[in-house]
Enzyme design. Structure first.
Site, PDB file in Angstrom:
ATOM      1  N   LYS A 156       0.856  -1.181   0.000  1.00 26.24           N
ATOM      2  CA  LYS A 156       0.000   0.000   0.000  1.00 26.24           C
ATOM      3  C   LYS A 156       0.895   1.235   0.000  1.00 26.24           C
ATOM      4  O   LYS A 156       1.921   1.258   0.716  1.00 26.24           O
ATOM      5  CB  LYS A 156      -0.893  -0.006   1.243  1.00 26.24           C
ATOM      6  CG  LYS A 156      -1.911  -1.134   1.249  1.00 26.24           C
ATOM      7  CD  LYS A 156      -2.965  -0.931   0.174  1.00 26.24           C
ATOM      8  CE  LYS A 156      -3.986  -2.040   0.194  1.00 26.24           C
ATOM      9  NZ  LYS A 156      -5.022  -1.857  -0.846  1.00 26.24           N
ATOM     10  N   LYS A 260     -12.597  -8.101  -8.703  1.00 31.85           N
ATOM     11  CA  LYS A 260     -13.027  -8.414  -7.332  1.00 31.85           C
ATOM     12  C   LYS A 260     -14.339  -9.158  -7.380  1.00 31.85           C
ATOM     13  O   LYS A 260     -15.398  -8.564  -7.636  1.00 31.85           O
ATOM     14  CB  LYS A 260     -13.197  -7.110  -6.543  1.00 31.85           C
ATOM     15  CG  LYS A 260     -11.908  -6.291  -6.427  1.00 31.85           C
ATOM     16  CD  LYS A 260     -11.302  -6.407  -5.054  1.00 31.85           C
ATOM     17  CE  LYS A 260      -9.880  -5.973  -4.974  1.00 31.85           C
ATOM     18  NZ  LYS A 260      -9.642  -4.786  -4.160  1.00 31.85           N
TER      19      LYS A 260
HETATM   20  O1  OSB Z   1      -7.591  -2.063  -2.552  1.00 33.48           O
HETATM   21  O2  OSB Z   1      -7.168  -4.031  -3.107  1.00 33.48           O
HETATM   22  C1  OSB Z   1      -7.644  -3.240  -2.297  1.00 33.48           C
HETATM   23  C2  OSB Z   1      -8.618  -5.006   0.942  1.00 33.48           C
HETATM   24  C3  OSB Z   1      -9.885  -4.514   1.146  1.00 33.48           C
HETATM   25  C4  OSB Z   1     -10.400  -3.607   0.255  1.00 33.48           C
HETATM   26  C5  OSB Z   1      -9.639  -3.193  -0.838  1.00 33.48           C
HETATM   27  C6  OSB Z   1      -8.371  -3.698  -1.059  1.00 33.48           C
HETATM   28  C7  OSB Z   1      -7.847  -4.607  -0.133  1.00 33.48           C
HETATM   29  C8  OSB Z   1      -6.508  -5.157  -0.248  1.00 33.48           C
HETATM   30  C9  OSB Z   1      -6.228  -6.478   0.400  1.00 33.48           C
HETATM   31  O3  OSB Z   1      -5.615  -4.595  -0.816  1.00 33.48           O
HETATM   32  C10 OSB Z   1      -6.222  -7.555  -0.568  1.00 33.48           C
HETATM   33  C11 OSB Z   1      -6.336  -8.901   0.080  1.00 33.48           C
HETATM   34  O4  OSB Z   1      -7.454  -9.328   0.422  1.00 33.48           O
HETATM   35  O5  OSB Z   1      -5.315  -9.556   0.216  1.00 33.48           O
HETATM   36 MG    MG Z   2      -6.689  -2.227  -4.585  1.00 35.79          MG
END
Ligand code: OSB
Ligand code: MG
Length: 368
Positions: A156, A260
């Protein structure tokens, strides 16, 4: 699915996370989810609503999803009516769709992956790392995941915490592991241009992609970046539907899509995947900190052949600890996670775990 819907139970669950997960937009300290359990003429099925507790990632929250299910989606589903006149609420809809498909496939003895025509037996493991203030601590975390066999590390980032984070991650990960960044839409266009200029000057950083540099609606800005930078741009938040995915592709606003399943639903995720294949656009499976129920759906979809990039499929232990998941744990084995082969999702919540993690529960039937 054609089956009559008799009863739905909604379980609001809360699982401790092994460590808080900080993104540019929100820190998640505990994982809240809404599990949907349907009883249909075919039998029992489960789905997980992957909306988050706050509207920092997407507008729809868990509480929104619950009300959309209770007041709009379920009354229609109980009446056998089409859900097409309900706009939005895609995460609520996806959870219901998953549970209905799970019930049907369990009755047929067919796994979700097989039903989708997905034939990979296992999916490459990737892991997301939240923002951490201390870069030495982050190096140690990265080394742990590389040691565990993860093939891709996604860091991140946010303005002010980007180049140093990625350089430290690359140093700790070594040259073999795929490294990606996820900005969660936190950069203005000019800030994003500066970011790409800086990272493209660093030899050996070699990012797999940067996920969602600019705001979800900023298609034109992303199209400019695709034109002007070398690093692949992957859209996540933007991709809310099949139509938007097509739009992003025809406008050349992305090099790759994060798909997703928790947000799009199983059938739409498959269609976005097919769109990527037709458009020769890379795709990666995107995670939403799912419990084992949602993770099973994520892995079944990720087994489709058009997922050309390693995405967010990580082991249960990563977020919930060794025995902390609601289902039997998904484990990393030789850098991969096995795709469930049992009927439907191939997993279900362990009753005692579910009972322990449930903070609210409601039963909905056609007559209320
Ligand atoms: O932005 O990809 C994202 C988790 C919750 C909501 C959005 C995101 C994420 C993650 C984690 O980056 C990804 C995972 O589940 O490993
Ligand atoms: Mg993302």
């Amino acid at each position: 699915m054609g089956d009559a819907l008799h009863e739905v139970e909604l379980f609001r669950v809360r699982l401790p996370l092994v460590t808080p997960f900080r993104t540019a937009r929100v820190t998640t300290a505990v994982k809240d989810a809404l599990l949907v359990r349907v009883r249909t003429s075919a039998g029992i099925g489960w789905g997980e609503c992957t909306a988050q507790a706050t509207p920092a990632y997407e507008g729809e929250t868990i509480d929104d999803a619950r009300l959309a299910l209770r007041d709009h989606l379920l009354p229609r589903a109980f009446a056998g009516a089409d859900l097409g006149d309900v706009r939005g609420h895609t995460s609520a809809r996806a959870a219901l769709e998953c549970a209905l498909i799970d019930a049907r496939l369990r009755a047929e003895g067919l796994s979700l992956a097989a039903w989708l025509g997905a034939s990979r037996p296992a999916v490459d493991a990737g892991v997301a790392i939240g923002l951490v203030a201390d870069l030495d601590a982050m190096r140690r975390i990265v080394a742990t995941y590389v040691e565990a066999g993860y093939k891709r590390i996604k860091c991140k980032i946010e303005p002010g915490h980007d180049v140093a984070v990625l350089t430290a991650a690359r140093a700790a990960a070594g040259p073999e592991v795929l490294l990606a960044a996820d900005a969660n839409g936190s950069y203005a266009l000019d800030e994003a241009r500066r970011l790409f200029a800086e990272i493209e000057e660093i030899d050996d950083l070699a990012l797999q992609c940067v996920e969602q540099p600019c705001a979800p609606e900023a298609l034109a800005d992303h199209a400019l970046l695709v034109e002007q930078v070398r690093t692949p741009i992957c859209l996540d938040e933007t991709i809310t539907s099949v139509a938007v995915a097509k739009d992003a592709i025809v406008r050349c606003a992305c090099d790759a899509l994060a798909i997703k399943v928790g947000r799009l639903g199983i059938e739409a995720a498959k269609r976005v995947h097919d769109t990527c294949v037709r458009g020769a656009i890379d795709a990666l499976p995107g995670g939403m900190l799912e419990t084992g129920v949602g993770r099973a759906a994520l892995l079944a979809v990720a087994a489709l052949p058009g997922f050309t990039l390693v995405g967010d499929c990580s082991a249960s232990e990563r977020f919930f600890g060794v025995d902390g998941d609601l289902t039997a744990p998904f484990v990393i084995d030789d850098g991969k996670l096995r795709v469930p082969t049992g009927p439907g999702l191939g997993v279900e919540p362990i009753p005692e775990r579910l009972a322990r993690c449930t903070i609210a529960r409601e039963r909905l039937t056609a007559r209320r």
